[in-house]
Design an enzyme around this catalytic site. Structure first.
Site, PDB file in Angstrom:
ATOM      1  N   ILE A 126      46.233   0.481  37.849  1.00 16.19           N
ATOM      2  CA  ILE A 126      46.129   1.729  37.072  1.00 16.19           C
ATOM      3  C   ILE A 126      45.714   2.882  37.990  1.00 16.19           C
ATOM      4  CG2 ILE A 126      45.720   0.736  34.779  1.00 16.19           C
ATOM      5  CD1 ILE A 126      42.692   1.145  35.335  1.00 16.19           C
ATOM      6  N   PRO A 128      47.259   5.577  39.075  1.00 13.60           N
ATOM      7  CA  PRO A 128      47.450   6.967  38.629  1.00 13.60           C
ATOM      8  C   PRO A 128      46.348   7.435  37.684  1.00 13.60           C
ATOM      9  CG  PRO A 128      49.522   5.752  38.520  1.00 13.60           C
ATOM     10  CD  PRO A 128      48.430   4.736  38.761  1.00 13.60           C
ATOM     11  N   TYR A 129      45.801   6.514  36.881  1.00 11.91           N
ATOM     12  CA  TYR A 129      44.691   6.862  35.993  1.00 11.91           C
ATOM     13  C   TYR A 129      43.468   7.276  36.816  1.00 11.91           C
ATOM     14  CZ  TYR A 129      40.641   6.055  32.937  1.00 11.91           C
ATOM     15  OH  TYR A 129      39.458   6.182  32.252  1.00 11.91           O
ATOM     16  N   TYR A 130      43.220   6.541  37.902  1.00 10.08           N
ATOM     17  CA  TYR A 130      42.089   6.884  38.778  1.00 10.08           C
ATOM     18  C   TYR A 130      42.279   8.251  39.424  1.00 10.08           C
ATOM     19  CZ  TYR A 130      39.464   2.581  38.432  1.00 10.08           C
ATOM     20  OH  TYR A 130      38.679   1.575  37.963  1.00 10.08           O
TER      21      TYR A 130
END
Lengths: 214, 214
Positions: A126, A128-130
């Site tokens: 994940i 891109p979330y970070y």
């Protein structure tokens, strides 16, 4: 002290609103997106304000008016695409910061993610979330707000222990959402956490003690 | 003056590399992702360096070593998802900024998008893309680099006119990629553009004159 919870309808948000409502130190307003959500909170005697993180800063400013502190525990969640990650988790968060500055809500607590400040430790699945969380946090640090950035590990739905480990950098770990909510409550007025960021996982130190020793 | 072009293999990048190669004021290095791309530039006598915007700042720093100026005209493009927008257009760009600071490449030219600084004017259909560009630009402004942020309107593949309109805020408009490349060339060493951001569309003023009057 009036606290506005953005993301009140989320899993951490709901527990935090309950804690704030029960406290004698704070009054709470739940910032929610739909009238249906508002009714559910009002049935429990919680004040609400309608708002949309995809709206303008001016609209958000109206929703924040009169608040002393803002908790941002909203997120677009895993069911939508990375378009919403950009619009909500990054731009939505920063618009709330700008609205808080404009509305004079000086205190800002951000719920981030473990190691969001260290690219090399981002969860590959994940990533891109970070990225979104990382930059929202960076903009907050550079703002004029009195911030605390809480970076919890993997979120669990089991009952809390009220005992945690807090540090600038922690290994992978997890924590019940209930303990994240209790940690938010504990930092709001705790000066030792002003303009600080920290990782948070379950541990052996009572929350009140852990946040005092930051 | 040694100029590194990140996104050299893109449509603006290729034209910029050619202009830099023909100038007597600059030497150019094309930053490219694949060996195939590197060979194509080397066939034209252009120096190359291999690098990956999804890599680490330390890796990027090595690629930037010895450069005086960096032009960022890379983008994940319309064919990939918003995951890559987060990883490339936002985090990739900021990693290059951090690498430039670390490597002592003080001058930084960013190719952004018309009105990226004004949320209310973002193109609804690619709004998440504007979020990424907006925050990359904000981080650049807050960096220690000597920046110029160029925000061109709709990019065209027709031949340039070498005449433009430049202003802090412009209405919707378009511009040939060739003229964007010429504008980048013109700003690199133009002090009037240092630490400035501007919108750019086709117009009536010769590029050299337009960038002097910023």
């Amino acid at each position: 002290m009036k606290v506005l919870v953005v993301g009140a309808n989320g899993q951490i948000g709901k527990q935090l609103v309950k804690l704030l409502k029960e406290s004698d130190q704070y009054s709470v307003t739940a910032f929610v997106r739909t009238e249906q959500q508002a009714r559910e909170f009002e049935d429990f005697g919680v004040e609400t304000v309608l708002g949309n993180l995809e709206g303008t800063v001016v609209e958000l400013e109206k929703a924040l008016k009169g608040s002393d502190a803002v908790v941002f525990t909203a997120g677009s969640g895993g069911k939508t695409g990375y378009d919403k990650t950009l619009l909500i988790d990054l731009d939505g968060a920063v618009k709330v910061m700008e609205a808080a500055e404009n509305a004079g809500a000086q205190r800002f607590i951000m719920v981030s993610a473990l190691q969001a400040h260290n690219r090399q430790n981002w969860n590959e699945q994940i990533k891109p979330y970070y990225v979104a969380k990382h930059y929202a946090d960076r903009i907050l640090v550079q703002s004029k707000l009195t911030y605390t950035i809480i970076r919890p590990g993997g979120l669990l739905n089991e009952p809390g222990t009220a005992k945690v480990t807090i540090a600038e950098n922690l290994e992978r770990g997890s924590i019940p959402r209930e303990d994240v909510a209790k940690t938010i409550l504990a930092v709001i007025n705790e000066e030792s956490t002003f303009n600080k960021s920290f990782d948070l996982v379950s541990g052996e130190v009572p929350i009140i003690e852990a946040v005092k020793n930051i």
